[in-house]
Write a protein that holds these residues in place. Sequence first.
Motif, PDB file in Angstrom:
ATOM      1  N   HIS A 308       1.586  -5.480  -6.528  1.00  0.00           N
ATOM      2  CA  HIS A 308       0.274  -6.086  -6.758  1.00  0.00           C
ATOM      3  C   HIS A 308      -0.797  -5.355  -5.954  1.00  0.00           C
ATOM      4  O   HIS A 308      -0.573  -4.924  -4.821  1.00  0.00           O
ATOM      5  N   THR A 309      -1.981  -5.259  -6.546  1.00  0.00           N
ATOM      6  CA  THR A 309      -3.119  -4.615  -5.884  1.00  0.00           C
ATOM      7  C   THR A 309      -3.773  -5.583  -4.907  1.00  0.00           C
ATOM      8  O   THR A 309      -3.999  -6.753  -5.233  1.00  0.00           O
ATOM      9  N   CYS A 310      -4.102  -5.102  -3.708  1.00  0.00           N
ATOM     10  CA  CYS A 310      -4.725  -5.943  -2.688  1.00  0.00           C
ATOM     11  C   CYS A 310      -6.167  -5.557  -2.376  1.00  0.00           C
ATOM     12  O   CYS A 310      -6.988  -6.418  -2.057  1.00  0.00           O
ATOM     13  N   CYS A 311      -6.492  -4.257  -2.414  1.00  0.00           N
ATOM     14  CA  CYS A 311      -7.845  -3.817  -2.066  1.00  0.00           C
ATOM     15  C   CYS A 311      -8.048  -2.380  -2.532  1.00  0.00           C
ATOM     16  O   CYS A 311      -7.083  -1.664  -2.827  1.00  0.00           O
ATOM     17  N   ILE A 312      -9.308  -1.972  -2.600  1.00  0.00           N
ATOM     18  CA  ILE A 312      -9.659  -0.613  -2.998  1.00  0.00           C
ATOM     19  C   ILE A 312     -10.816  -0.119  -2.157  1.00  0.00           C
ATOM     20  O   ILE A 312     -11.677  -0.908  -1.733  1.00  0.00           O
ATOM     21  N   THR A 313     -10.836   1.166  -1.888  1.00  0.00           N
ATOM     22  CA  THR A 313     -12.007   1.807  -1.287  1.00  0.00           C
ATOM     23  C   THR A 313     -12.236   3.134  -1.983  1.00  0.00           C
ATOM     24  O   THR A 313     -11.284   3.861  -2.293  1.00  0.00           O
ATOM     25  N   PRO A 316     -16.034   8.513  -0.342  1.00  0.00           N
ATOM     26  CA  PRO A 316     -17.377   9.079  -0.535  1.00  0.00           C
ATOM     27  C   PRO A 316     -17.414  10.599  -0.513  1.00  0.00           C
ATOM     28  O   PRO A 316     -18.275  11.210  -1.130  1.00  0.00           O
ATOM     29  N   TRP A 317     -16.489  11.222   0.220  1.00  0.00           N
ATOM     30  CA  TRP A 317     -16.481  12.682   0.274  1.00  0.00           C
ATOM     31  C   TRP A 317     -15.660  13.292  -0.872  1.00  0.00           C
ATOM     32  O   TRP A 317     -15.609  14.488  -1.033  1.00  0.00           O
ATOM     33  N   LYS A 318     -15.027  12.420  -1.674  1.00  0.00           N
ATOM     34  CA  LYS A 318     -14.286  12.831  -2.866  1.00  0.00           C
ATOM     35  C   LYS A 318     -14.730  11.916  -4.007  1.00  0.00           C
ATOM     36  O   LYS A 318     -14.108  10.885  -4.272  1.00  0.00           O
ATOM     37  N   PRO A 319     -15.829  12.253  -4.688  1.00  0.00           N
ATOM     38  CA  PRO A 319     -16.445  11.329  -5.638  1.00  0.00           C
ATOM     39  C   PRO A 319     -15.520  10.844  -6.752  1.00  0.00           C
ATOM     40  O   PRO A 319     -15.762   9.788  -7.321  1.00  0.00           O
ATOM     41  N   ASN A 320     -14.484  11.594  -7.055  1.00  0.00           N
ATOM     42  CA  ASN A 320     -13.586  11.200  -8.143  1.00  0.00           C
ATOM     43  C   ASN A 320     -12.250  10.683  -7.640  1.00  0.00           C
ATOM     44  O   ASN A 320     -11.252  10.716  -8.360  1.00  0.00           O
ATOM     45  N   MET A 321     -12.237  10.189  -6.404  1.00  0.00           N
ATOM     46  CA  MET A 321     -10.992   9.692  -5.842  1.00  0.00           C
ATOM     47  C   MET A 321     -11.181   8.318  -5.221  1.00  0.00           C
ATOM     48  O   MET A 321     -12.272   7.953  -4.788  1.00  0.00           O
ATOM     49  N   ALA A 322     -10.070   7.562  -5.173  1.00  0.00           N
ATOM     50  CA  ALA A 322     -10.078   6.236  -4.571  1.00  0.00           C
ATOM     51  C   ALA A 322      -8.733   6.004  -3.902  1.00  0.00           C
ATOM     52  O   ALA A 322      -7.719   6.589  -4.272  1.00  0.00           O
ATOM     53  N   ALA A 323      -8.732   5.141  -2.889  1.00  0.00           N
ATOM     54  CA  ALA A 323      -7.501   4.720  -2.220  1.00  0.00           C
ATOM     55  C   ALA A 323      -7.310   3.228  -2.465  1.00  0.00           C
ATOM     56  O   ALA A 323      -8.274   2.454  -2.403  1.00  0.00           O
ATOM     57  N   ILE A 324      -6.077   2.841  -2.741  1.00  0.00           N
ATOM     58  CA  ILE A 324      -5.775   1.444  -3.078  1.00  0.00           C
ATOM     59  C   ILE A 324      -4.653   0.947  -2.172  1.00  0.00           C
ATOM     60  O   ILE A 324      -3.654   1.639  -1.944  1.00  0.00           O
ATOM     61  N   GLY A 325      -4.833  -0.258  -1.627  1.00  0.00           N
ATOM     62  CA  GLY A 325      -3.810  -0.899  -0.814  1.00  0.00           C
ATOM     63  C   GLY A 325      -2.990  -1.855  -1.649  1.00  0.00           C
ATOM     64  O   GLY A 325      -3.524  -2.566  -2.518  1.00  0.00           O
ATOM     65  N   TYR A 326      -1.672  -1.896  -1.383  1.00  0.00           N
ATOM     66  CA  TYR A 326      -0.761  -2.693  -2.204  1.00  0.00           C
ATOM     67  C   TYR A 326      -0.020  -3.736  -1.372  1.00  0.00           C
ATOM     68  O   TYR A 326       0.000  -3.694  -0.139  1.00  0.00           O
ATOM     69  N   GLU A 327       0.624  -4.658  -2.102  1.00  0.00           N
ATOM     70  CA  GLU A 327       1.273  -5.803  -1.490  1.00  0.00           C
ATOM     71  C   GLU A 327       2.433  -5.404  -0.574  1.00  0.00           C
ATOM     72  O   GLU A 327       2.729  -6.088   0.410  1.00  0.00           O
ATOM     73  N   ASN A 328       3.122  -4.313  -0.887  1.00  0.00           N
ATOM     74  CA  ASN A 328       4.276  -3.896  -0.091  1.00  0.00           C
ATOM     75  C   ASN A 328       3.894  -3.032   1.115  1.00  0.00           C
ATOM     76  O   ASN A 328       4.756  -2.516   1.808  1.00  0.00           O
ATOM     77  N   GLY A 329       2.595  -2.852   1.370  1.00  0.00           N
ATOM     78  CA  GLY A 329       2.135  -2.062   2.502  1.00  0.00           C
ATOM     79  C   GLY A 329       1.822  -0.620   2.178  1.00  0.00           C
ATOM     80  O   GLY A 329       1.428   0.147   3.066  1.00  0.00           O
ATOM     81  N   ASP A 330       1.982  -0.223   0.921  1.00  0.00           N
ATOM     82  CA  ASP A 330       1.658   1.146   0.506  1.00  0.00           C
ATOM     83  C   ASP A 330       0.151   1.342   0.380  1.00  0.00           C
ATOM     84  O   ASP A 330      -0.597   0.406   0.071  1.00  0.00           O
ATOM     85  N   ILE A 331      -0.284   2.581   0.599  1.00  0.00           N
ATOM     86  CA  ILE A 331      -1.628   3.019   0.230  1.00  0.00           C
ATOM     87  C   ILE A 331      -1.462   4.148  -0.771  1.00  0.00           C
ATOM     88  O   ILE A 331      -0.777   5.141  -0.498  1.00  0.00           O
ATOM     89  N   GLY A 332      -2.058   3.989  -1.934  1.00  0.00           N
ATOM     90  CA  GLY A 332      -1.995   5.013  -2.970  1.00  0.00           C
ATOM     91  C   GLY A 332      -3.335   5.719  -3.113  1.00  0.00           C
ATOM     92  O   GLY A 332      -4.387   5.068  -3.132  1.00  0.00           O
ATOM     93  N   VAL A 333      -3.287   7.042  -3.198  1.00  0.00           N
ATOM     94  CA  VAL A 333      -4.493   7.839  -3.402  1.00  0.00           C
ATOM     95  C   VAL A 333      -4.519   8.311  -4.847  1.00  0.00           C
ATOM     96  O   VAL A 333      -3.578   8.967  -5.314  1.00  0.00           O
TER      97      VAL A 333
END
Length: 484
Positions: A308-313, A316-333
């Motif tokens: 499950h998705t928990c948060c997103i950011t 700013p220095w990579k306009p076409n990229m985002a990082a997402i935090g997940y329920e199991n503690g992962d961060i996906g880029v």
Amino acid sequence: MAEVGVEVEAEDGSSALSVTFDCLLEIFGYLDGHDLARVSRVCKNWHDAAQTPLLWKHLCLQRWLFCNLSNMTPGEQVWQEYYIHRHAVDTSMGRGAPKKDYRAKTLRGHKGQIKDAVYLSKKELCFDTATFHPILASCSEDKTVRAWDITEGSELWVGTEHKSAVTCLVLWEEESILCSGDQDGDIHMWDCSPGQNRGTFRGHDGGVTKMVMCKSGRYTALLAGTGQGDIKIWDLQNTTACLKTFPAISGMALDILSLRKDKTLAVASRDGGGMKLYDVERLLSSEGLTGDAEDCLVGELEHPSLQHTCCITWLPWKPNMAAIGYENGDIGVWDLKPASSGRTHGRKESPPVLLHTTSAHFGAVRGLSAVHNMLVSASAQDVHLKTWSLQNDGSLTEEKTYTDHQGPVTGIHVDHYKAVSCSDDFSIRVYQWRREGGRRVLDSKYTLLGGSLQRASGFQGVLSDYTSCVGIAGKELKAYTFTT
């Protein structure tokens, strides 16, 4: 600075040390603000050179990445005044001595759990006056919206129009409009200063869970997520006719609505269903408002193991990229660039690509923010605050782990100047960024204690502007204002 030997001023008022004005500017360009103030007392020529706005502008931009002088009174010494006032705030915030550097106030008035809070005063730095008072709005299960002067600890106005628990707030700063949504599905619109109700948006099935505002084309739009997984789009100038309603994640409460520069809308539910990205400009076009919202969908982001998705950011220095935090503690880029190339019938030719996942925390990632080419993360299941650097392949390298809290970290705020974290152990921790070589490093500074909040269950969230921070603790707010 080394001591400078200087003869007394000549009888004609000129400096006995004969140095041209341009040479003085060149030399003074190597000094800091404290030393500039010292040399300005040597003689009239040195004083005039040390007051040159270009020197103070250089000092400001060298020390701070971003300087906003829009609130300053125009004049020749505006850069010097900005430096002096902001340096004072930085000193107070970096030192953190109680009573000397900050004042603490407990804001009481709500009778139920506080659900959300936002600053109503401009977030830009206001260093032209030491009497600037940050203004905050909060909403609660007690069906009220309240505005506060957090410096004085006083209540400015109370909105009592809601008939059910108020769940979320959003501010449209350009017109000083505050919107508050409740469990019954009503959204009330308020003038920030007098607290006057300007209208009501109704009909959000399952209640209002999250809101964002943006401007696109001729609309200043309010986008509201509901407990049934729908998004309703309203024009702020028309409270009677909804522009569009569409299902985003059917049957699931929309906990996450995040905008990237008014162009991309990220939508997710913490109950599952992944994350969807919509083209906001197309969504608010005539074609988008009358057509199928699926034609405005530009990507779907799903964790490989369907976490499950928990948060997103957004990065700013990579306009076409985002990082997402997940329920199991992962961060996906994620690389969203494939989703910004070419369009076929409203859809992108290629879906977003998950570049890398990093096991960051033991539990769900509840706080994630990006600044200075760094990521800052926290989980409500552990006591760690972590900083990460992003590599070219999308992987994250852990830079530092902070264990300043005794209880789980329940909220973070990160900006270009500092980071603030809070915990259910009744503490708020302040960190400051500093330059180290060609990168930024976060220094842990000191702890702000909750004080008289022992009846609460610790802090559930924290927010901050550039001269204050506020912790949410049950029915109360704890406000800290740094002196200038």
